[in-house]
Design a protein around this motif. Structure first.
Motif, PDB file in Angstrom:
ATOM      1  N   VAL A 165       0.841  -1.202   0.000  1.00  0.00           N
ATOM      2  CA  VAL A 165       0.000   0.000   0.000  1.00  0.00           C
ATOM      3  C   VAL A 165       0.874   1.249   0.000  1.00  0.00           C
ATOM      4  CG1 VAL A 165      -1.721   1.308   1.307  1.00  0.00           C
ATOM      5  CG2 VAL A 165      -1.904  -1.177   1.143  1.00  0.00           C
ATOM      6  N   GLY A 166       1.884   1.263   0.835  1.00  0.00           N
ATOM      7  CA  GLY A 166       2.799   2.404   0.880  1.00  0.00           C
ATOM      8  C   GLY A 166       3.514   2.612  -0.435  1.00  0.00           C
ATOM      9  N   GLU A 167       3.951   1.530  -1.047  1.00  0.00           N
ATOM     10  CA  GLU A 167       4.613   1.635  -2.350  1.00  0.00           C
ATOM     11  C   GLU A 167       3.652   2.172  -3.399  1.00  0.00           C
ATOM     12  OE1 GLU A 167       6.401  -2.060  -3.468  1.00  0.00           O
ATOM     13  OE2 GLU A 167       7.736  -2.079  -1.745  1.00  0.00           O
ATOM     14  N   ALA A 168       2.396   1.756  -3.347  1.00  0.00           N
ATOM     15  CA  ALA A 168       1.401   2.242  -4.307  1.00  0.00           C
ATOM     16  C   ALA A 168       1.156   3.732  -4.114  1.00  0.00           C
ATOM     17  CB  ALA A 168       0.098   1.463  -4.162  1.00  0.00           C
ATOM     18  N   LEU A 169       1.114   4.188  -2.874  1.00  0.00           N
ATOM     19  CA  LEU A 169       0.924   5.617  -2.617  1.00  0.00           C
ATOM     20  C   LEU A 169       2.090   6.431  -3.159  1.00  0.00           C
ATOM     21  CD1 LEU A 169      -0.457   5.480   1.033  1.00  0.00           C
ATOM     22  CD2 LEU A 169      -1.697   6.205  -0.997  1.00  0.00           C
ATOM     23  N   VAL A 170       3.302   5.981  -2.883  1.00  0.00           N
ATOM     24  CA  VAL A 170       4.484   6.703  -3.358  1.00  0.00           C
ATOM     25  C   VAL A 170       4.561   6.638  -4.880  1.00  0.00           C
ATOM     26  CG1 VAL A 170       7.000   6.727  -3.334  1.00  0.00           C
ATOM     27  CG2 VAL A 170       5.745   6.411  -1.210  1.00  0.00           C
ATOM     28  N   ARG A 171       4.238   5.493  -5.458  1.00  0.00           N
ATOM     29  CA  ARG A 171       4.247   5.352  -6.914  1.00  0.00           C
ATOM     30  C   ARG A 171       3.254   6.331  -7.550  1.00  0.00           C
ATOM     31  NH1 ARG A 171       2.438   0.200  -7.851  1.00  0.00           N
ATOM     32  NH2 ARG A 171       3.976  -0.489  -6.346  1.00  0.00           N
ATOM     33  N   GLY A 172       2.108   6.519  -6.919  1.00  0.00           N
ATOM     34  CA  GLY A 172       1.130   7.484  -7.423  1.00  0.00           C
ATOM     35  C   GLY A 172       1.667   8.911  -7.399  1.00  0.00           C
ATOM     36  N   LEU A 173       2.389   9.259  -6.332  1.00  0.00           N
ATOM     37  CA  LEU A 173       2.992  10.595  -6.258  1.00  0.00           C
ATOM     38  C   LEU A 173       4.046  10.771  -7.339  1.00  0.00           C
ATOM     39  CD1 LEU A 173       3.482  13.334  -4.892  1.00  0.00           C
ATOM     40  CD2 LEU A 173       5.099  12.153  -3.370  1.00  0.00           C
ATOM     41  N   VAL A 174       4.887   9.755  -7.526  1.00  0.00           N
ATOM     42  CA  VAL A 174       5.939   9.840  -8.543  1.00  0.00           C
ATOM     43  C   VAL A 174       5.320   9.954  -9.934  1.00  0.00           C
ATOM     44  CG1 VAL A 174       7.825   8.556  -9.618  1.00  0.00           C
ATOM     45  CG2 VAL A 174       7.667   8.684  -7.139  1.00  0.00           C
ATOM     46  N   ARG A 175       4.264   9.209 -10.185  1.00  0.00           N
ATOM     47  CA  ARG A 175       3.586   9.293 -11.494  1.00  0.00           C
ATOM     48  C   ARG A 175       2.989  10.675 -11.719  1.00  0.00           C
ATOM     49  NH1 ARG A 175       0.525   3.511 -11.704  1.00  0.00           N
ATOM     50  NH2 ARG A 175       2.331   2.292 -12.348  1.00  0.00           N
ATOM     51  N   ALA A 176       2.392  11.244 -10.685  1.00  0.00           N
ATOM     52  CA  ALA A 176       1.810  12.585 -10.813  1.00  0.00           C
ATOM     53  C   ALA A 176       2.898  13.612 -11.115  1.00  0.00           C
ATOM     54  CB  ALA A 176       1.052  12.960  -9.546  1.00  0.00           C
ATOM     55  N   GLN A 177       4.046  13.494 -10.429  1.00  0.00           N
ATOM     56  CA  GLN A 177       5.139  14.435 -10.667  1.00  0.00           C
ATOM     57  C   GLN A 177       5.719  14.244 -12.069  1.00  0.00           C
ATOM     58  OE1 GLN A 177       4.722  16.629  -8.650  1.00  0.00           O
ATOM     59  NE2 GLN A 177       6.012  16.504  -6.833  1.00  0.00           N
TER      60      GLN A 177
END
Length: 127
Positions: free
Chosen positions: A37-49
């Protein structure tokens, strides 16, 4: 003979502040422990950036890269002079820098907003 009395279940006091605090702690622990879950949250932030950076890179590419094409397609525009200086020199040599500063400023603002949205998501109590 009367029926035996059942013991009443123990009452539990639930305080809403404790519930919301537990939800936030769980999300933070998901991030710090690097769970799925944490990796998915961070991955979402990286994708948005990354999406933001790519969109603004296209703006710069079209804005600055399109000028030589404009001057090649319409040579009359390339011969225009402003205050004795050719328009291509003014646009590519002078106006390009404020344009790049403006795009950089927009990028920083939007990237900070993405990060703030991420922090709000992490600190939001779970329902």
């Amino acid at each position: 003979m009367p029926a035996p009395r059942r013991p009443e279940p123990a009452r539990t006091r639930i305080v809403l502040a404790e519930v919301s605090r537990r939800g936030t702690d769980r999300t933070r622990s998901e991030l710090t422990e690097q769970t799925r879950v944490g990796e998915a949250l961070v991955r979402g932030l990286v994708r948005a950036q990354l999406a933001l950076a790519l969109r603004l890179a296209v703006v710069v590419l079209v804005g600055l890269g399109g000028l030589p094409w404009l001057f090649a397609i319409a040579p009359a525009v390339g011969r225009v002079t402003v205050a004795g200086v050719n328009l291509p020199w003014l646009l590519l040599g002078v106006a390009a820098f404020p344009f790049l500063v403006a795009v950089g400023w927009v990028y920083v603002r939007l990237a900070e907003r993405n990060e703030q949205d991420f922090c709000d998501l992490v600190q939001r109590p779970e329902r």
